[in-house]
Motif scaffolding. Structure first.
Motif, PDB file in Angstrom:
ATOM      1  N   TYR A 158      -4.658  75.237 -37.955  1.00  0.00           N
ATOM      2  CA  TYR A 158      -5.572  74.246 -38.543  1.00  0.00           C
ATOM      3  C   TYR A 158      -6.799  74.920 -39.161  1.00  0.00           C
ATOM      4  O   TYR A 158      -7.231  74.563 -40.247  1.00  0.00           O
ATOM      5  N   GLU A 159      -7.320  75.922 -38.462  1.00  0.00           N
ATOM      6  CA  GLU A 159      -8.530  76.596 -38.939  1.00  0.00           C
ATOM      7  C   GLU A 159      -8.297  77.369 -40.241  1.00  0.00           C
ATOM      8  O   GLU A 159      -9.255  77.701 -40.946  1.00  0.00           O
ATOM      9  N   ASP A 160      -7.049  77.632 -40.599  1.00  0.00           N
ATOM     10  CA  ASP A 160      -6.723  78.362 -41.829  1.00  0.00           C
ATOM     11  C   ASP A 160      -6.517  77.450 -43.031  1.00  0.00           C
ATOM     12  O   ASP A 160      -6.197  77.921 -44.120  1.00  0.00           O
ATOM     13  N   LYS A 162      -6.768  69.936 -44.472  1.00  0.00           N
ATOM     14  CA  LYS A 162      -7.057  69.369 -43.156  1.00  0.00           C
ATOM     15  C   LYS A 162      -6.985  67.846 -43.192  1.00  0.00           C
ATOM     16  O   LYS A 162      -6.432  67.214 -42.292  1.00  0.00           O
ATOM     17  N   GLU A 163      -7.554  67.260 -44.238  1.00  0.00           N
ATOM     18  CA  GLU A 163      -7.523  65.805 -44.383  1.00  0.00           C
ATOM     19  C   GLU A 163      -6.085  65.309 -44.536  1.00  0.00           C
ATOM     20  O   GLU A 163      -5.717  64.291 -43.958  1.00  0.00           O
ATOM     21  N   LEU A 164      -5.281  66.037 -45.314  1.00  0.00           N
ATOM     22  CA  LEU A 164      -3.868  65.689 -45.470  1.00  0.00           C
ATOM     23  C   LEU A 164      -3.150  65.756 -44.120  1.00  0.00           C
ATOM     24  O   LEU A 164      -2.408  64.836 -43.755  1.00  0.00           O
ATOM     25  N   PHE A 165      -3.385  66.812 -43.371  1.00  0.00           N
ATOM     26  CA  PHE A 165      -2.744  66.981 -42.061  1.00  0.00           C
ATOM     27  C   PHE A 165      -3.111  65.831 -41.123  1.00  0.00           C
ATOM     28  O   PHE A 165      -2.237  65.239 -40.481  1.00  0.00           O
ATOM     29  N   GLU A 166      -4.381  65.497 -41.050  1.00  0.00           N
ATOM     30  CA  GLU A 166      -4.810  64.427 -40.152  1.00  0.00           C
ATOM     31  C   GLU A 166      -4.198  63.089 -40.556  1.00  0.00           C
ATOM     32  O   GLU A 166      -3.690  62.349 -39.704  1.00  0.00           O
ATOM     33  N   SER A 167      -4.221  62.781 -41.852  1.00  0.00           N
ATOM     34  CA  SER A 167      -3.628  61.524 -42.331  1.00  0.00           C
ATOM     35  C   SER A 167      -2.133  61.480 -42.070  1.00  0.00           C
ATOM     36  O   SER A 167      -1.580  60.465 -41.651  1.00  0.00           O
ATOM     37  N   TYR A 168      -1.475  62.610 -42.328  1.00  0.00           N
ATOM     38  CA  TYR A 168      -0.035  62.692 -42.087  1.00  0.00           C
ATOM     39  C   TYR A 168       0.284  62.472 -40.603  1.00  0.00           C
ATOM     40  O   TYR A 168       1.221  61.734 -40.279  1.00  0.00           O
ATOM     41  N   CYS A 169      -0.461  63.111 -39.698  1.00  0.00           N
ATOM     42  CA  CYS A 169      -0.198  62.955 -38.253  1.00  0.00           C
ATOM     43  C   CYS A 169      -0.273  61.490 -37.846  1.00  0.00           C
ATOM     44  O   CYS A 169       0.592  60.996 -37.108  1.00  0.00           O
ATOM     45  N   VAL A 210       0.510  74.169 -37.829  1.00  0.00           N
ATOM     46  CA  VAL A 210       0.421  73.666 -39.197  1.00  0.00           C
ATOM     47  C   VAL A 210       0.042  74.839 -40.096  1.00  0.00           C
ATOM     48  O   VAL A 210      -0.802  75.662 -39.730  1.00  0.00           O
ATOM     49  N   HIS A 211       0.702  74.920 -41.240  1.00  0.00           N
ATOM     50  CA  HIS A 211       0.410  75.977 -42.214  1.00  0.00           C
ATOM     51  C   HIS A 211       0.621  75.433 -43.612  1.00  0.00           C
ATOM     52  O   HIS A 211       1.515  74.607 -43.829  1.00  0.00           O
ATOM     53  N   TYR A 212      -0.180  75.906 -44.536  1.00  0.00           N
ATOM     54  CA  TYR A 212       0.081  75.628 -45.942  1.00  0.00           C
ATOM     55  C   TYR A 212       0.909  76.798 -46.433  1.00  0.00           C
ATOM     56  O   TYR A 212       0.489  77.953 -46.310  1.00  0.00           O
ATOM     57  N   VAL A 213       2.098  76.528 -46.937  1.00  0.00           N
ATOM     58  CA  VAL A 213       3.010  77.601 -47.296  1.00  0.00           C
ATOM     59  C   VAL A 213       3.466  77.509 -48.749  1.00  0.00           C
ATOM     60  O   VAL A 213       3.469  76.435 -49.353  1.00  0.00           O
ATOM     61  N   LYS A 214       3.820  78.670 -49.252  1.00  0.00           N
ATOM     62  CA  LYS A 214       4.517  78.768 -50.529  1.00  0.00           C
ATOM     63  C   LYS A 214       5.920  79.224 -50.190  1.00  0.00           C
ATOM     64  O   LYS A 214       6.094  80.210 -49.480  1.00  0.00           O
ATOM     65  N   GLU A 215       6.900  78.468 -50.670  1.00  0.00           N
ATOM     66  CA  GLU A 215       8.301  78.773 -50.392  1.00  0.00           C
ATOM     67  C   GLU A 215       8.962  79.257 -51.676  1.00  0.00           C
ATOM     68  O   GLU A 215       8.786  78.657 -52.732  1.00  0.00           O
TER      69      GLU A 215
END
Length: 171
Positions: free
Chosen positions: A48-50, A56-63, A83-88
């Motif tokens: 989360y801290e990364d 962060k707002e997206l993660f909280e809303s999604y949860c 949770v991580h923001y990734v490039k695939e």
């Protein structure tokens, strides 16, 4: 501090907490609801801290959205592990003629995930290539990339992860 599933594992206890916090429709509305009712802070999730503020707002809303889509018996056993923001990157071979299809086909031969941190640093997360294939076999023109929030959940003794593009758009 590690997140954990609700320590109130009784269906009735959790329902009573929803009502105590004014959620008689049994629907979460915020990260604070998750903390107050289910007993864990999603803001302490590994990774989360990364994230950037927007992520962060997206993660909280999604949860909140995801937990509201599940039954109470599942909600009382679940928590986001990371949770991580990734490039695939999806790697494909050069086109090969397929006799059955009577056309050229590019086969997926590998995939790689890179974690993108808010401070612009990156970290290799995972990479695989089909047996006997290397990066030399990849057709650079056909490489596909996409970015999304990757959320790993623990619940009911198992793990599952989701691609998250919006609070209500995930798979």
């Amino acid at each position: 501090m590690r997140r954990k599933p609700t320590n109130r594992t009784s269906y009735k206890e959790v329902c009573a907490l929803y009502e105590k916090f004014g959620r008689s429709d049994y629907r979460l509305r915020s990260a604070e609801d998750i903390l107050n009712i289910h007993g864990f802070d999603i803001r302490e999730t590994d990774g989360y801290e990364d994230l950037t503020q927007e992520q962060k707002e997206l993660f909280e809303s999604y949860c909140v959205t995801h937990m509201n889509s599940l039954g109470m018996n599942t909600k009382i056993t679940m928590w986001p592990k990371s949770v991580h923001y990734v490039k695939e990157y999806d790697y494909y071979s050069a086109p090969e003629w397929d006799e059955d299809e009577q056309r050229n086909i590019r086969w997926e031969i590998g995939r790689e995930w890179i974690i993108l941190k808010a401070n612009r640093r990156t970290k290799k997360f995972k990479k695989y290539m089909d047996e006997g294939k290397t990066m030399a076999d990849v057709d650079a023109v056909s490489t596909q990339e996409k970015e999304y929030l990757r959320v790993d959940w623990k619940y009911q003794g198992r793990a599952e992860w989701f691609h998250v593009m919006a609070p209500d758009k995930y798979y």
